[in-house]
Structures are given as structure tokens and as C-alpha cells.
Motif scaffolding. Structure first.
Motif: not given
Length: 170
Positions: A64, A67-68, A70-72, A75, A78, A81-83, A85
Motif C-alpha cells: 500500500d 502504491e500510494r 507511486a500514484q501521488a 505516476p 504506474v 490505466d494506473r492499475e 506497475w
């Protein structure tokens, strides 16, 4: 006829190496070690970049945390589609507070390295743990990348439950 000349050594393929050290535990020398030694690893061609991530948030779930982050903040790590890696990416991570380690990758890289799950992934994670226990984070991260690239690194098979045990209990 003259014998054929030996093929020339192929130039080493450049791997992009990224380092994010939110914990502040990697010295400039550690970062140089990671960059230099990572380029010496014989990765399959699917691996275009290796990202080393060091966290210090103590979250029990490193998945988690990664993932958090990378998303924040990253980017580029990822997929579009951001789903998942990002393709071509191998991520080697640890959290110094929770003492968790992780290896993540785009589907193409995971397939090429055979580290979606199973003994190779488990062996690669295990390779990181001893250096991490000794607070040698750079060596632990590098050991994870090296092990991921080496298909012979496998965790021992678990003994499992003996086949006779259900009969003894039943």
C-alpha cells in the motif's frame, strides 16, 4: 575459407536507475553503489529501469505504501490505466520502520523474471532480509535486484503437512 571472427561483445545495455530515499538512510556512496552495480546485472531486455524506494512510514503493508507513493508522487511508475506497475519497470523497496521488503514490476518484467509469485519471488525477497537486518539498506536493495534477475534464486520448498497427518487427526 578463413574462420569466422568471434562476435564482438555487445555493449552493455543501459538501465535507468532511480533512487527515492524518503528515510534518508542512503549516503551518496550508497546511491553510487546502487547505480553502478545495477547496470552490471544481467537483466532480460524487458527490464528498462530499476527503481529503488526506501520508506520510513512504518506501515505494515509495504504494498500500500509503494502504491500510494507511486500514484501521488511518481505516476511514471504506474501504467497508463494506473492499475498496474509501468511496463519495463522493476521496483525494489523497503520500509526501515516496519522492516518490510518488496519487489514490484510491470507485467512484462514480472513475466520475464518469473516473479509474479512463488519460490523465485520469495527467494528474491529473502535475499534482501539479512543485509536489511544489519541496516545495510543499499546492499539489501541491490541483493533484491540481483536475486530477481537470477532465476536460480529460489526459496526452499515448504515441507507442508505430512500426508499421513489428516489420517492421524481424523
Amino acid at each position: 575459407p578463413a574462420p569466422a571472427q568471434a562476435p564482438a561483445d555487445a555493449p552493455a545495455r543501459a538501465i535507468d536507475v532511480g533512487i527515492t530515499d524518503q528515510a534518508g538512510v542512503l549516503s551518496p556512496g550508497d546511491q553510487d553503489l546502487l547505480r553502478v552495480e545495477t547496470e552490471r546485472i544481467a537483466f532480460p531486455p524487458q527490464v528498462q529501469r530499476v527503481e529503488y524506494l526506501v520508506f520510513d512510514d512504518g506501515n505494515d503493508n509495504l504494498n500500500d505504501t509503494a502504491e500510494r507513493f507511486a500514484q501521488a508522487e511518481r505516476p511514471d511508475l504506474v501504467s497508463q490505466d494506473r492499475e498496474k506497475w509501468a511496463p519495463g519497470t522493476l521496483i525494489v523497496a523497503n520500509d526501515i520502520d516496519s522492516r518490510k521488503v518488496g519487489i514490484y514490476c510491470g507485467d512484462d518484467v514480472c513475466a520475464a523474471l518469473d516473479i509474479f509469485e512463488g519460490r523465485h519471488l520469495d527467494g528474491s525477497l529473502e535475499a534482501m532480509k539479512d543485509p536489511m537486518r544489519r541496516d545495510n539498506h543499499a546492499v539489501g536493495l541491490l541483493a533484491g535486484a540481483q536475486a530477481a534477475a537470477d532465476p536460480t534464486v529460489l526459496a526452499p520448498e515448504s515441507e507442508g503437512m505430512p500426508s499421513w497427518l489428516p489420517w492421524a487427526l481424523g
